[in-house]
Design a protein around this motif. Sequence first.
Motif, PDB file in Angstrom:
ATOM      1  N   UNK A 118       0.621  -1.528   0.110  1.00 17.76           N
ATOM      2  CA  UNK A 118      -0.088  -0.246  -0.518  1.00 17.76           C
ATOM      3  C   UNK A 118       1.258   0.894  -0.122  1.00 17.76           C
ATOM      4  N   UNK A 119       2.292   1.171   0.634  1.00 18.00           N
ATOM      5  CA  UNK A 119       2.754   2.593   0.571  1.00 18.00           C
ATOM      6  C   UNK A 119       3.528   2.319  -0.887  1.00 18.00           C
ATOM      7  N   UNK A 120       3.637   1.692  -2.582  1.00 17.76           N
ATOM      8  CA  UNK A 120       3.920   1.555  -3.338  1.00 17.76           C
ATOM      9  C   UNK A 120       5.697   1.644  -2.614  1.00 17.76           C
ATOM     10  N   UNK A 121       6.240   1.568  -1.572  1.00 18.05           N
ATOM     11  CA  UNK A 121       7.521   1.170  -1.513  1.00 18.05           C
ATOM     12  C   UNK A 121       7.991   0.376  -2.795  1.00 18.05           C
ATOM     13  N   UNK A 122       7.458  -0.935  -2.251  1.00 17.62           N
ATOM     14  CA  UNK A 122       7.948  -1.888  -2.774  1.00 17.62           C
ATOM     15  C   UNK A 122       6.888  -2.451  -2.317  1.00 17.62           C
ATOM     16  N   UNK A 123       7.119  -3.609  -3.478  1.00 21.17           N
ATOM     17  CA  UNK A 123       5.694  -4.687  -3.735  1.00 21.17           C
ATOM     18  C   UNK A 123       5.766  -6.365  -2.463  1.00 21.17           C
ATOM     19  N   UNK A 124       7.717  -6.236  -2.778  1.00 19.17           N
ATOM     20  CA  UNK A 124       7.636  -8.036  -1.832  1.00 19.17           C
ATOM     21  C   UNK A 124       8.895  -7.226  -1.025  1.00 19.17           C
ATOM     22  N   UNK A 125       8.258  -8.473  -0.164  1.00 16.18           N
ATOM     23  CA  UNK A 125       9.858  -8.212   1.088  1.00 16.18           C
ATOM     24  C   UNK A 125       9.831 -10.031   0.922  1.00 16.18           C
ATOM     25  N   UNK A 126      11.294  -9.730   0.966  1.00 17.09           N
ATOM     26  CA  UNK A 126      11.896 -10.550   1.269  1.00 17.09           C
ATOM     27  C   UNK A 126      12.730 -10.972   2.491  1.00 17.09           C
ATOM     28  N   UNK A 127      12.817 -11.948   2.993  1.00 18.60           N
ATOM     29  CA  UNK A 127      13.384 -12.056   4.277  1.00 18.60           C
ATOM     30  C   UNK A 127      14.210 -13.925   4.166  1.00 18.60           C
ATOM     31  N   UNK A 128      15.912 -13.609   4.904  1.00 15.70           N
ATOM     32  CA  UNK A 128      16.810 -14.606   4.888  1.00 15.70           C
ATOM     33  C   UNK A 128      17.294 -14.810   6.238  1.00 15.70           C
ATOM     34  N   UNK A 129      16.197 -15.546   7.002  1.00 21.43           N
ATOM     35  CA  UNK A 129      16.909 -15.928   8.776  1.00 21.43           C
ATOM     36  C   UNK A 129      18.110 -17.408   8.410  1.00 21.43           C
ATOM     37  N   UNK A 130      18.745 -16.800   9.379  1.00 24.58           N
ATOM     38  CA  UNK A 130      19.894 -17.513   9.807  1.00 24.58           C
ATOM     39  C   UNK A 130      19.932 -18.262  11.158  1.00 24.58           C
ATOM     40  N   UNK A 131      18.881 -19.667  11.439  1.00 21.65           N
ATOM     41  CA  UNK A 131      18.980 -19.981  13.224  1.00 21.65           C
ATOM     42  C   UNK A 131      20.585 -21.302  13.298  1.00 21.65           C
ATOM     43  N   UNK A 132      20.745 -20.248  14.476  1.00 25.91           N
ATOM     44  CA  UNK A 132      21.530 -21.254  15.476  1.00 25.91           C
ATOM     45  C   UNK A 132      20.832 -22.027  16.747  1.00 25.91           C
ATOM     46  N   UNK A 133      21.099 -23.327  16.592  1.00 22.34           N
ATOM     47  CA  UNK A 133      20.483 -24.247  17.598  1.00 22.34           C
ATOM     48  C   UNK A 133      21.275 -25.334  18.468  1.00 22.34           C
ATOM     49  N   UNK A 276      10.205  -4.294  -6.194  1.00 24.05           N
ATOM     50  CA  UNK A 276       9.520  -3.711  -6.827  1.00 24.05           C
ATOM     51  C   UNK A 276       9.895  -3.804  -8.153  1.00 24.05           C
ATOM     52  N   UNK A 277       8.257  -4.462  -8.965  1.00 23.75           N
ATOM     53  CA  UNK A 277       8.729  -4.367  -9.708  1.00 23.75           C
ATOM     54  C   UNK A 277       9.905  -5.857 -10.866  1.00 23.75           C
ATOM     55  N   UNK A 278      10.327  -6.540  -9.229  1.00 25.09           N
ATOM     56  CA  UNK A 278      11.310  -7.596 -10.041  1.00 25.09           C
ATOM     57  C   UNK A 278      12.229  -6.617 -10.010  1.00 25.09           C
ATOM     58  N   UNK A 279      12.751  -5.633  -9.457  1.00 26.59           N
ATOM     59  CA  UNK A 279      13.876  -4.773  -9.243  1.00 26.59           C
ATOM     60  C   UNK A 279      13.875  -4.924  -7.663  1.00 26.59           C
ATOM     61  N   UNK A 350      28.830 -11.135  -3.046  1.00 29.04           N
ATOM     62  CA  UNK A 350      28.244 -10.877  -4.804  1.00 29.04           C
ATOM     63  C   UNK A 350      27.679  -9.360  -4.919  1.00 29.04           C
ATOM     64  N   UNK A 351      28.389  -9.355  -6.069  1.00 29.64           N
ATOM     65  CA  UNK A 351      28.449  -7.910  -6.339  1.00 29.64           C
ATOM     66  C   UNK A 351      26.392  -8.029  -6.835  1.00 29.64           C
ATOM     67  N   UNK A 352      26.269  -8.920  -6.919  1.00 28.69           N
ATOM     68  CA  UNK A 352      25.024  -8.934  -8.294  1.00 28.69           C
ATOM     69  C   UNK A 352      23.868  -8.117  -7.401  1.00 28.69           C
ATOM     70  N   UNK A 353      23.102  -7.681  -8.688  1.00 28.20           N
ATOM     71  CA  UNK A 353      21.901  -6.502  -7.979  1.00 28.20           C
ATOM     72  C   UNK A 353      20.774  -7.857  -7.134  1.00 28.20           C
ATOM     73  N   UNK A 354      20.781  -9.435  -7.558  1.00 29.92           N
ATOM     74  CA  UNK A 354      20.097 -10.029  -6.901  1.00 29.92           C
ATOM     75  C   UNK A 354      20.167 -10.409  -5.204  1.00 29.92           C
ATOM     76  N   UNK A 355      21.526  -9.925  -5.127  1.00 31.01           N
ATOM     77  CA  UNK A 355      22.017 -10.195  -3.410  1.00 31.01           C
ATOM     78  C   UNK A 355      22.595  -9.336  -2.936  1.00 31.01           C
ATOM     79  N   UNK A 356      21.651  -8.339  -3.229  1.00 30.35           N
ATOM     80  CA  UNK A 356      22.403  -7.216  -2.818  1.00 30.35           C
ATOM     81  C   UNK A 356      21.046  -7.282  -1.783  1.00 30.35           C
ATOM     82  N   UNK A 357      21.783  -6.825  -0.154  1.00 32.79           N
ATOM     83  CA  UNK A 357      20.708  -7.360   1.366  1.00 32.79           C
ATOM     84  C   UNK A 357      20.925  -6.326   2.491  1.00 32.79           C
ATOM     85  N   UNK A 358      20.624  -6.486   3.593  1.00 36.99           N
ATOM     86  CA  UNK A 358      21.018  -5.930   3.926  1.00 36.99           C
ATOM     87  C   UNK A 358      20.681  -7.349   5.751  1.00 36.99           C
TER      88      UNK A 358
END
Length: 471
Positions: A118-133, A276-279, A350-358
């Motif tokens: 609804x904010x139009x900031x993005x349409x998808x939030x991707x999440x990747x957790x690393x669980x330790x146990x 957003x829009x695949x980017x 990786x320096x690719x666009x797809x891999x960029x994350x925080x």
Amino acid sequence: MTPKDVITLANERGAKIVDLRFIDMPGLWQHFSLSRRELTEDLFTDGVGFDGSSIRGFQAIHESDMLLIPDPATATMDPFMTVPTLVMICNIMDPVTRQLYSRDPRYIAQKAEAYLTSTAIADTAFVGPELEFFIFDNIRFDQSYQHGFYFIDSEEGFWNSGKDEKPNLGYKPRYKQAYFPVPPMDKLHDIRSEMVLAMESVGIPVEVHHHEVATAGQCEIDMKFDTLTKMADRVQWFKYCVKNTARKHGKTATFMPKPIFQDNGSGMHVHQSLWKGGKNTFWELGGYGDLSATARYYIGGLLKHAPALCALIAPTTNSYRRLVPGYEAPINLVYSQRNRSAAARIPLYSKSERAKRIEFRTPDPSCNAYLAFSAMLMAGIDGIQKKIDPGQPVDKDLYELEPEETKDIRQLPGSLEEVLNALEADHEFLLKGDVFTPDLIDTWIKYKRKNEVDPIRLRPHPWEFALYYDI
């Protein structure tokens, strides 16, 4: 899948039982089971009733009737049940209003994703957790009026290096040196591999598994990233597969953040990006870490709201045995490339666009993933909307800085009580879009204070006897 698809799947796989699962507020999966003959298309609209007053953080006894509504998209076969069992994850509905339940953590995650759109900031939030146990061989604990103790044991524990095991074959990982040797030092490789296969059987793509830093069976298994609610569902399956595989081998697994004194605790580093829009909106070539302004503002929101976030992402008293200064703990509210002593890190594999994350390193696996992922997204959105500057990155070892260099670096609070106070004072960002409600936040704070903070505060600690008995 549609309800018809679920019925077809049940027939093809010979399901005899249908298991309905949902999550309570603290973060444990709950379930009950139906006969296969109850699996009709009506089940997906009518739901199944249960007593909401018996579930932690849910209804009062005078308004206890609630409904479970199965999500057909989550249908899969359980890999552990002896009797063939089809599992579905459910949303919770009020039977009177027919509205989805505002305290259902899964519904909050779905609302967070809708609010992002609804904010139009993005349409998808991707999440990747690393669980330790940890995987232990034995765990005992008890506390009463006149005694209190815990006792952990593991065939891997370095404290057993001198034990007469008839024979003791050695190969006990040294404290803080278990990242990551091959077998026979790593005695849990095959068990982790079985955990991976169990996860993949329920539809979880797994990238890697390995031993972690601590002695006595600390492990990590990493899932491939996915969208927010789907990933929270997968965290529940992850924990289920880990615990049940360990039990099958006569062992026990825990996601408690800090079970072992003076060795590494278990975190849940969470990789995040908005698309957003695949980017990938977090990627911009040439900036610091190839981060866009959007990504920096997102980090700004995480760092600004981190004390309040901790009440949801590191939500146990035990979390603050891990989050202490000077122990490779992500308590410093700064960001950095590669630097693992910062709360927020920008991976450079990786320096690719797809891999960029925080990567936000403060959360731990004791959290309710639906609430934790949603809260982090809401903090990041707030940062973007308000253009919150995260400050300058810090690429030095934060534990080696001179005092004058650290005086302006904010650190996290040091206890559950403090972060609950922070959440009480700072939660407006969570209320946007009606994602979190004042009722849920108030219920969460009261539950944690009454059931966790106060019981720990009231009990003497075993080490207090060593300190004070002869005073």
